[in-house]
Scaffold this motif. Structure first.
Motif, mmCIF file in Angstrom:
data_model
loop_
_atom_site.group_PDB
_atom_site.id
_atom_site.type_symbol
_atom_site.label_atom_id
_atom_site.label_comp_id
_atom_site.label_asym_id
_atom_site.label_seq_id
_atom_site.Cartn_x
_atom_site.Cartn_y
_atom_site.Cartn_z
ATOM 1 N N GLY A 181 3.346 -37.234 23.634
ATOM 2 C CA GLY A 181 2.058 -37.376 24.740
ATOM 3 C C GLY A 181 0.853 -36.530 23.987
ATOM 4 N N VAL A 182 0.909 -35.704 22.966
ATOM 5 C CA VAL A 182 -0.260 -34.894 22.489
ATOM 6 C C VAL A 182 -1.412 -35.911 22.087
ATOM 7 C CG1 VAL A 182 -1.106 -33.119 20.815
ATOM 8 C CG2 VAL A 182 1.174 -32.824 22.245
ATOM 9 N N ARG A 183 -2.543 -36.052 22.113
ATOM 10 C CA ARG A 183 -3.570 -37.023 21.767
ATOM 11 C C ARG A 183 -4.977 -36.062 21.129
ATOM 12 N NH1 ARG A 183 0.076 -39.493 22.222
ATOM 13 N NH2 ARG A 183 0.400 -41.302 23.222
ATOM 14 N N GLN A 184 -4.667 -35.035 20.813
ATOM 15 C CA GLN A 184 -5.754 -34.117 20.054
ATOM 16 C C GLN A 184 -4.763 -33.247 19.098
ATOM 17 O OE1 GLN A 184 -9.406 -31.942 21.798
ATOM 18 N NE2 GLN A 184 -7.832 -30.477 21.870
ATOM 19 N N ALA A 185 -5.438 -33.388 17.605
ATOM 20 C CA ALA A 185 -4.894 -32.735 16.396
ATOM 21 C C ALA A 185 -5.889 -32.038 15.739
ATOM 22 C CB ALA A 185 -3.945 -33.486 15.771
ATOM 23 N N LEU A 242 -1.114 -42.595 8.725
ATOM 24 C CA LEU A 242 -0.239 -42.375 9.399
ATOM 25 C C LEU A 242 -0.296 -43.491 10.944
ATOM 26 C CD1 LEU A 242 0.596 -38.644 9.797
ATOM 27 C CD2 LEU A 242 1.774 -40.223 8.590
ATOM 28 N N PRO A 243 0.542 -43.942 11.559
ATOM 29 C CA PRO A 243 0.512 -44.744 12.598
ATOM 30 C C PRO A 243 0.515 -43.966 13.878
ATOM 31 C CG PRO A 243 3.029 -44.413 12.139
ATOM 32 C CD PRO A 243 2.333 -43.666 11.043
ATOM 33 N N TRP A 244 -0.986 -43.755 13.931
ATOM 34 C CA TRP A 244 -1.341 -42.918 15.228
ATOM 35 C C TRP A 244 -1.443 -43.644 16.595
ATOM 36 C CZ3 TRP A 244 -1.617 -37.801 14.177
ATOM 37 C CH2 TRP A 244 -1.983 -37.320 12.804
ATOM 38 N N PRO A 245 -1.097 -42.906 17.549
ATOM 39 C CA PRO A 245 -1.485 -43.696 18.848
ATOM 40 C C PRO A 245 -2.728 -43.775 19.317
ATOM 41 C CG PRO A 245 -0.772 -41.461 19.398
ATOM 42 C CD PRO A 245 -0.696 -41.606 17.762
ATOM 43 N N ASP A 246 -3.039 -44.827 19.962
ATOM 44 C CA ASP A 246 -4.192 -45.243 20.624
ATOM 45 C C ASP A 246 -4.680 -43.770 21.446
ATOM 46 O OD1 ASP A 246 -4.115 -47.550 19.976
ATOM 47 O OD2 ASP A 246 -3.492 -48.307 21.843
ATOM 48 N N GLU A 247 -6.239 -43.474 21.421
ATOM 49 C CA GLU A 247 -6.707 -42.510 21.977
ATOM 50 C C GLU A 247 -6.563 -41.051 21.213
ATOM 51 O OE1 GLU A 247 -5.819 -42.181 26.068
ATOM 52 O OE2 GLU A 247 -6.820 -44.152 26.312
ATOM 53 N N LEU A 248 -5.740 -41.192 20.018
ATOM 54 C CA LEU A 248 -5.791 -39.740 19.375
ATOM 55 C C LEU A 248 -6.941 -39.482 18.462
ATOM 56 C CD1 LEU A 248 -4.985 -38.446 16.211
ATOM 57 C CD2 LEU A 248 -3.639 -37.675 18.448
ATOM 58 N N ARG A 249 -7.390 -38.192 18.782
ATOM 59 C CA ARG A 249 -8.681 -37.638 18.110
ATOM 60 C C ARG A 249 -8.121 -36.783 17.223
ATOM 61 N NH1 ARG A 249 -14.285 -36.172 21.044
ATOM 62 N NH2 ARG A 249 -15.691 -36.283 19.195
ATOM 63 N N GLY A 296 1.380 -26.625 26.251
ATOM 64 C CA GLY A 296 1.954 -27.828 25.609
ATOM 65 C C GLY A 296 1.385 -28.128 24.398
ATOM 66 N N SER A 297 0.571 -27.288 23.623
ATOM 67 C CA SER A 297 0.124 -27.432 22.450
ATOM 68 C C SER A 297 1.333 -27.274 21.374
ATOM 69 C CB SER A 297 -1.144 -26.296 22.230
ATOM 70 O OG SER A 297 -2.132 -26.661 22.782
#
Length: 268
Positions: free
Chosen positions: A69-73, A87-94, A178-179
């Motif tokens: 569920g992490v969406r920031q990297a 990489l196959p990133w999920p939607d909304e990943l920044r 959660g980071s």
């Protein structure tokens, strides 16, 4: 050098990663950088195997933390990393990439020529990690209230002991519960890494490791993170290679004795 190793790994039939842009990024730097399988002997001994294992390990880690569920990297000192494109990133990943301005400009110029397409929302943060990168990161849109996946691959052993500690403290200060963090965690003296064969080979690649690597003793990053409340897991590159069906030998196996591939989570 690392891009060339990723290109060579990607060209193998039993490749651990597929980086379609690494060869272009390496060859654009000039003819001294080997990018063909026949040129492996001209490079660092076993570098291709090691870089392949390291890259696959952190690729898998990113996929796992995104599945959680992490969406920031944030990729620290991203260099010629192309994960934003491969990489196959999920939607909304920044994804934020931090590195010096000339490095990021070089990479984007080559990738534009290759017609590379982003697979996530990518934000470049053109700043030296020795400067106030935290402020630059926030100004680029980073949200410290959201769980973040931090990657420090091929970075810490170039920093001074003080700079490494400050980097880890800053990461902790910017990390919500959660980071996650992943680190190539080498914790030995520079003199241990710089055997004559490695030094000679690196010179042929145009890289002066003796000049680049920090000579200082340092506290193990695992201990610093644990003291700050992170839950730490460590795996040697040898063990990771075994899971991937690859055997490390020579210098790559020796390097694994002086560090590990570290991942950690900041619990809720």
């Amino acid at each position: 050098m690392v891009a060339a190793a990723r290109a060579l790994e990607s060209a193998r039939e039993n490749r651990l990663i597929d980086d379609p842009y690494a060869a272009a990024l390496a060859t654009a730097a000039g003819p001294a950088v080997p990018t063909a399988e026949s040129d492996i002997s001209a490079g660092l001994p076993d570098a291709v195997d090691y870089i392949g294992v390291r890259s696959r390990f952190f690729d898998n880690w990113f996929e796992k933390v995104c599945a959680d569920g992490v969406r920031q990297a944030v990729i620290l000192a991203s260099g010629l990393d192309t994960r934003a494109f491969r990489l196959p990133w999920p939607d909304e990943l920044r994804l934020f990439e931090i590195d010096q301005p000339k490095v990021l400009a070089y990479k984007d110029e080559v990738l534009d020529q290759q017609g590379a397409r982003l697979r996530c929302v990518r934000q470049l943060v053109a700043v030296d990690l020795r400067d106030d990168w935290a402020t630059a990161l926030r100004q680029a849109g980073f949200d410290p209230t959201r769980p973040t996946a931090w990657l420090a691959e091929g970075l810490l052993y170039y920093l001074s002991a003080t700079a490494e500690q400050q980097l880890l403290r800053t990461i902790h200060d910017l990390s919500a519960a959660g980071s996650r963090i992943a680190i190539e965690n080498l914790h030995t003296k520079r003199s241990t890494l710089l055997n004559p064969d490695m030094s000679e080979s690196s010179q042929r690649w145009g890289v002066d490791l003796d000049e680049l690597l920090s000579a200082e003793d340092r506290t193990n990053a695992a201990d610093l993170l644990t003291e700050s409340g992170w839950l730490v897991h460590r795996e040697t590159a040898i063990d990771a290679a075994g899971r991937f069906g690859r055997e490390l030998g020579g210098a790559a196996r020796g390097l694994s004795q002086f560090g590990d591939l570290l991942t950690a989570e900041l619990p809720h």
